[in-house]
Scaffold this motif. Structure first.
Motif, PDB file in Angstrom:
ATOM      1  N   ARG A 163      12.796  -5.061  15.706  1.00  0.00           N
ATOM      2  CA  ARG A 163      13.707  -4.787  14.597  1.00  0.00           C
ATOM      3  C   ARG A 163      13.126  -3.714  13.678  1.00  0.00           C
ATOM      4  N   GLU A 164      12.834  -2.558  14.285  1.00  0.00           N
ATOM      5  CA  GLU A 164      12.239  -1.463  13.513  1.00  0.00           C
ATOM      6  C   GLU A 164      13.112  -1.062  12.332  1.00  0.00           C
ATOM      7  N   GLY A 165      14.429  -1.011  12.572  1.00  0.00           N
ATOM      8  CA  GLY A 165      15.340  -0.566  11.519  1.00  0.00           C
ATOM      9  C   GLY A 165      15.256  -1.431  10.275  1.00  0.00           C
ATOM     10  N   LEU A 166      15.113  -2.728  10.470  1.00  0.00           N
ATOM     11  CA  LEU A 166      15.017  -3.654   9.347  1.00  0.00           C
ATOM     12  C   LEU A 166      13.770  -3.355   8.513  1.00  0.00           C
ATOM     13  N   TYR A 167      12.652  -3.149   9.178  1.00  0.00           N
ATOM     14  CA  TYR A 167      11.395  -2.921   8.466  1.00  0.00           C
ATOM     15  C   TYR A 167      11.342  -1.547   7.809  1.00  0.00           C
ATOM     16  N   PHE A 168      11.738  -0.530   8.550  1.00  0.00           N
ATOM     17  CA  PHE A 168      11.731   0.806   7.969  1.00  0.00           C
ATOM     18  C   PHE A 168      12.763   0.929   6.850  1.00  0.00           C
ATOM     19  N   GLY A 169      13.880   0.208   6.990  1.00  0.00           N
ATOM     20  CA  GLY A 169      14.895   0.230   5.941  1.00  0.00           C
ATOM     21  C   GLY A 169      14.373  -0.354   4.642  1.00  0.00           C
ATOM     22  N   ILE A 170      13.666  -1.471   4.730  1.00  0.00           N
ATOM     23  CA  ILE A 170      13.105  -2.098   3.532  1.00  0.00           C
ATOM     24  C   ILE A 170      12.048  -1.196   2.903  1.00  0.00           C
ATOM     25  N   ILE A 171      11.198  -0.591   3.747  1.00  0.00           N
ATOM     26  CA  ILE A 171      10.181   0.324   3.221  1.00  0.00           C
ATOM     27  C   ILE A 171      10.848   1.521   2.541  1.00  0.00           C
ATOM     28  N   ALA A 172      11.898   2.066   3.152  1.00  0.00           N
ATOM     29  CA  ALA A 172      12.591   3.219   2.566  1.00  0.00           C
ATOM     30  C   ALA A 172      13.202   2.850   1.215  1.00  0.00           C
ATOM     31  N   PHE A 173      13.794   1.648   1.136  1.00  0.00           N
ATOM     32  CA  PHE A 173      14.348   1.191  -0.126  1.00  0.00           C
ATOM     33  C   PHE A 173      13.243   1.035  -1.167  1.00  0.00           C
TER      34      PHE A 173
ATOM     35  N   GLN B 282      10.467   2.603  -1.251  1.00  0.00           N
ATOM     36  CA  GLN B 282      10.012   3.949  -1.614  1.00  0.00           C
ATOM     37  C   GLN B 282      10.878   4.533  -2.715  1.00  0.00           C
ATOM     38  N   LYS B 283      12.197   4.421  -2.560  1.00  0.00           N
ATOM     39  CA  LYS B 283      13.108   4.949  -3.577  1.00  0.00           C
ATOM     40  C   LYS B 283      12.957   4.195  -4.892  1.00  0.00           C
ATOM     41  N   PHE B 284      12.812   2.875  -4.792  1.00  0.00           N
ATOM     42  CA  PHE B 284      12.647   2.055  -5.992  1.00  0.00           C
ATOM     43  C   PHE B 284      11.346   2.431  -6.715  1.00  0.00           C
ATOM     44  N   ALA B 285      10.246   2.566  -5.946  1.00  0.00           N
ATOM     45  CA  ALA B 285       8.958   2.930  -6.535  1.00  0.00           C
ATOM     46  C   ALA B 285       9.022   4.304  -7.187  1.00  0.00           C
ATOM     47  N   SER B 286       9.733   5.236  -6.551  1.00  0.00           N
ATOM     48  CA  SER B 286       9.880   6.572  -7.132  1.00  0.00           C
ATOM     49  C   SER B 286      10.613   6.501  -8.466  1.00  0.00           C
ATOM     50  N   GLY B 287      11.696   5.720  -8.500  1.00  0.00           N
ATOM     51  CA  GLY B 287      12.463   5.577  -9.733  1.00  0.00           C
ATOM     52  C   GLY B 287      11.638   4.949 -10.845  1.00  0.00           C
ATOM     53  N   VAL B 288      10.874   3.917 -10.509  1.00  0.00           N
ATOM     54  CA  VAL B 288      10.024   3.253 -11.502  1.00  0.00           C
ATOM     55  C   VAL B 288       8.962   4.216 -12.026  1.00  0.00           C
ATOM     56  N   ALA B 289       8.362   5.000 -11.127  1.00  0.00           N
ATOM     57  CA  ALA B 289       7.308   5.930 -11.527  1.00  0.00           C
ATOM     58  C   ALA B 289       7.845   6.986 -12.497  1.00  0.00           C
ATOM     59  N   ILE B 290       9.010   7.564 -12.174  1.00  0.00           N
ATOM     60  CA  ILE B 290       9.582   8.586 -13.047  1.00  0.00           C
ATOM     61  C   ILE B 290       9.951   7.988 -14.399  1.00  0.00           C
ATOM     62  N   TRP B 291      10.488   6.766 -14.396  1.00  0.00           N
ATOM     63  CA  TRP B 291      10.824   6.087 -15.647  1.00  0.00           C
ATOM     64  C   TRP B 291       9.565   5.845 -16.479  1.00  0.00           C
TER      65      TRP B 291
ATOM     66  N   LEU C  91       0.822  -1.213   0.000  1.00  0.00           N
ATOM     67  CA  LEU C  91       0.000   0.000   0.000  1.00  0.00           C
ATOM     68  C   LEU C  91       0.856   1.263   0.000  1.00  0.00           C
ATOM     69  N   VAL C  92       1.986   1.241   0.722  1.00  0.00           N
ATOM     70  CA  VAL C  92       2.877   2.395   0.713  1.00  0.00           C
ATOM     71  C   VAL C  92       3.530   2.552  -0.659  1.00  0.00           C
ATOM     72  N   SER C  93       3.988   1.453  -1.254  1.00  0.00           N
ATOM     73  CA  SER C  93       4.660   1.517  -2.555  1.00  0.00           C
ATOM     74  C   SER C  93       3.727   2.033  -3.643  1.00  0.00           C
ATOM     75  N   PHE C  94       2.491   1.514  -3.685  1.00  0.00           N
ATOM     76  CA  PHE C  94       1.536   1.981  -4.694  1.00  0.00           C
ATOM     77  C   PHE C  94       1.215   3.463  -4.498  1.00  0.00           C
ATOM     78  N   ALA C  95       1.087   3.892  -3.244  1.00  0.00           N
ATOM     79  CA  ALA C  95       0.801   5.303  -2.974  1.00  0.00           C
ATOM     80  C   ALA C  95       1.970   6.188  -3.395  1.00  0.00           C
ATOM     81  N   ILE C  96       3.202   5.721  -3.171  1.00  0.00           N
ATOM     82  CA  ILE C  96       4.375   6.487  -3.576  1.00  0.00           C
ATOM     83  C   ILE C  96       4.448   6.599  -5.098  1.00  0.00           C
ATOM     84  N   VAL C  97       4.155   5.494  -5.802  1.00  0.00           N
ATOM     85  CA  VAL C  97       4.127   5.538  -7.269  1.00  0.00           C
ATOM     86  C   VAL C  97       3.097   6.568  -7.735  1.00  0.00           C
ATOM     87  N   ALA C  98       1.910   6.555  -7.113  1.00  0.00           N
ATOM     88  CA  ALA C  98       0.861   7.516  -7.473  1.00  0.00           C
ATOM     89  C   ALA C  98       1.339   8.948  -7.257  1.00  0.00           C
ATOM     90  N   GLN C  99       1.983   9.200  -6.121  1.00  0.00           N
ATOM     91  CA  GLN C  99       2.467  10.543  -5.836  1.00  0.00           C
ATOM     92  C   GLN C  99       3.505  11.002  -6.849  1.00  0.00           C
TER      93      GLN C  99
END
Length: 318
Positions: free
Chosen positions: A218-228, A230-239, A93-101
């Motif tokens: 292990r918050e860092g593990l989960y937030f790290g994956i989400i952050a990654f 997010q960046k991947f989804a942003s790159g795909v959206a711009i492409w 849900l976060v990835s799809f929302a980031i792509v939309a944004q």
């Protein structure tokens, strides 16, 4: 509640971030008689400010951890994260929302220039207004999430965003209806800020599913994956936006054909809305409800105390 403060300051400084780069780049471009050097110097100045602040934040918060116990995370732990059922829904849900944004943000520039007839200054002002509107929604989102729950609140504002984007931008956004365009920005801004306010707060909840299973936070593990992601989804959206603009016949800095103008409108309206709907579906199907989260917290407490807990109440989430 905590994410509401984060969202507030994020949007306040997004307002500054929307205005300062153009001002600084203009100043340094004139100073060095080169637009390229002006933008490079501007980027360097932001880097010199940002990096020390990151280090200061890291150093000043040491020793104030809410859960100070030491955890160990290795690369082999990453696949285990995807066995966390609520996390898979949250990631989607976060990835799809980031792509939309990112689609909306990238195409809205062309939409305002070629379909609304905005100048560069008017476009910058519109983005400033969009960020300002989002600040208004933050306390409303906080109150609604406490009363109705995160999933309901998330989908309510994603619905407003889909309405403003899918129907509004497609049908009602016209140069002769300028006030309508700003009403649409108001609706859209709620969906944008709810992604960061509610979407990211859901990550904290799914961390507790992992804590129940492993006994570690292990918050860092989960937030790290989400952050990654997010960046991947942003790159795909711009492409994707770049590819589609080429397909519809967009020509930079030139009058656009009718087919190109319609393509820009469709991408901005319906292309964005597709991913908004996908994000809303993931939120609707999210198995970690408010009641199940409360049961999860109680199970974690009882498990730590060595007492029995109701396993049936955790069905579908662990």
């Amino acid at each position: 509640s905590l994410l509401s403060y984060r969202a507030l300051w994020s949007q306040v400084f997004s307002l500054l971030g929307a205005a300062l780069p153009l001002m600084l780049a203009g100043y340094f471009s004139g100073l060095y008689d080169s637009s390229r050097v002006g933008w490079s110097v501007t980027a360097a100045r932001f880097g010199l400010v940002a990096v020390p602040l990151i280090l200061v934040t890291w150093r000043s918060t040491r020793g104030y951890e809410l859960f100070p116990e030491e955890t160990h995370v290795q690369l082999k732990d990453i696949p285990q994260v995807f066995k966390n059922i609520p996390f898979r829904y949250t990631l989607a849900l976060v990835s799809f929302a980031i792509v939309a944004q990112n689609i909306m943000g990238a195409v809205l520039v062309y939409f305002m220039k070629y379909l609304m007839g905005f100048s560069d200054q008017q476009s910058s002002t519109a983005f400033l207004i969009l960020f300002a509107f989002s600040i208004v929604w933050i306390p409303v989102i906080n109150v609604l999430s406490k009363k109705q729950g995160k999933r309901w609140t998330f989908n309510f504002f994603m619905g407003l965003w889909a309405l403003g984007q899918g129907a509004g931008m497609m049908i009602f956004a016209r140069p002769e209806h300028m006030s309508v365009f700003y009403v649409l920005l108001f609706l859209i801004s709620g969906g944008i800020v709810v992604t960061w306010q509610i979407g990211w707060s859901m990550i904290s909840d799914v961390v507790e599913v992992d804590e129940f299973k492993t006994g570690q936070r292990r918050e860092g593990l989960y937030f790290g994956i989400i952050a990654f992601a997010q960046k991947f989804a942003s790159g795909v959206a711009i492409w994707m936006v770049g590819m589609v603009l080429s397909w519809i016949g967009y020509v930079p800095d030139a009058p656009q054909s009718e087919s190109a103008l319609m393509g820009i409108r469709v991408i901005c309206a319906e292309g964005t809305t597709v991913f908004i709907i996908l994000s809303a579906i993931c939120a609707y199907l999210m198995p970690l409800t408010r009641d199940k989260h409360r049961a999860l917290l109680e199970a974690i407490r009882l498990k730590k105390e060595g007492k029995p807990f109701d396993e049936q109440s955790l069905e579908g989430i662990v």
